[in-house]
Design a protein around this motif. Sequence first.
Motif, PDB file in Angstrom:
ATOM      1  N   LEU A  48       0.925  -1.158   0.180  1.00  0.00           N
ATOM      2  CA  LEU A  48       0.066  -0.050   0.009  1.00  0.00           C
ATOM      3  C   LEU A  48       0.875   1.305  -0.154  1.00  0.00           C
ATOM      4  N   LEU A  80      -7.626   8.158   4.236  1.00  0.00           N
ATOM      5  CA  LEU A  80      -7.834   6.774   4.445  1.00  0.00           C
ATOM      6  C   LEU A  80      -9.188   6.729   5.040  1.00  0.00           C
ATOM      7  N   LEU A  85      -7.543   3.812   0.155  1.00  0.00           N
ATOM      8  CA  LEU A  85      -6.673   5.014   0.484  1.00  0.00           C
ATOM      9  C   LEU A  85      -7.213   5.876  -0.973  1.00  0.00           C
ATOM     10  N   ARG A 140      -7.248  -0.783   0.636  1.00  0.00           N
ATOM     11  CA  ARG A 140      -6.505  -0.876   1.878  1.00  0.00           C
ATOM     12  C   ARG A 140      -6.240  -2.458   1.942  1.00  0.00           C
ATOM     13  N   ASP A 155      -5.314  -6.289   6.170  1.00  0.00           N
ATOM     14  CA  ASP A 155      -5.718  -4.702   6.162  1.00  0.00           C
ATOM     15  C   ASP A 155      -4.417  -4.037   6.518  1.00  0.00           C
TER      16      ASP A 155
END
Length: 157
Positions: A48, A80, A85, A140, A155
Amino acid sequence: MTTPPGSARILVRVFTQRFSCTRRGARLARQLVLVELHGWGVPEGTPLADDAGLLVAELAANAVLHGRVPGRDFELRMTLLAGVLRVEVSDARSDRRPEVRPPDHRPGSGYGLRIVEALATDWGVVDRLVGKTVWAELPRRVRRVLPGGHGDDHDLG
């Protein structure tokens, strides 16, 4: 690429900053995004964070190259949300709309939005009172391959 910005999702964190519309400002935007994500529990080197850094680098470079108006900054907003995101880069030029073009064979030309399109689950552009905002979203949750070849969802943030 038609998802309206700010769709109904649960807000978790927000980071907003203005940067000089220069190459240095674009580099600083990418660096600060990585620092901010680390503070949000998404360390550098995770998928991420890597994808977000690359998205910001491309969108900020495009704002500097194609959206620059003398004396005006560009703005970065990173949000977020539950499940996603969202990265937004706003500049002062509404007359230069981003578009994915056929590859240009000159070095360093024509690949920025192709990278954004490949990484983001969705992206688009919206007009502002002055200029425009180009936005992109990353999920995410990412699928990681664990030792032994087993997959697991995580996550990250």
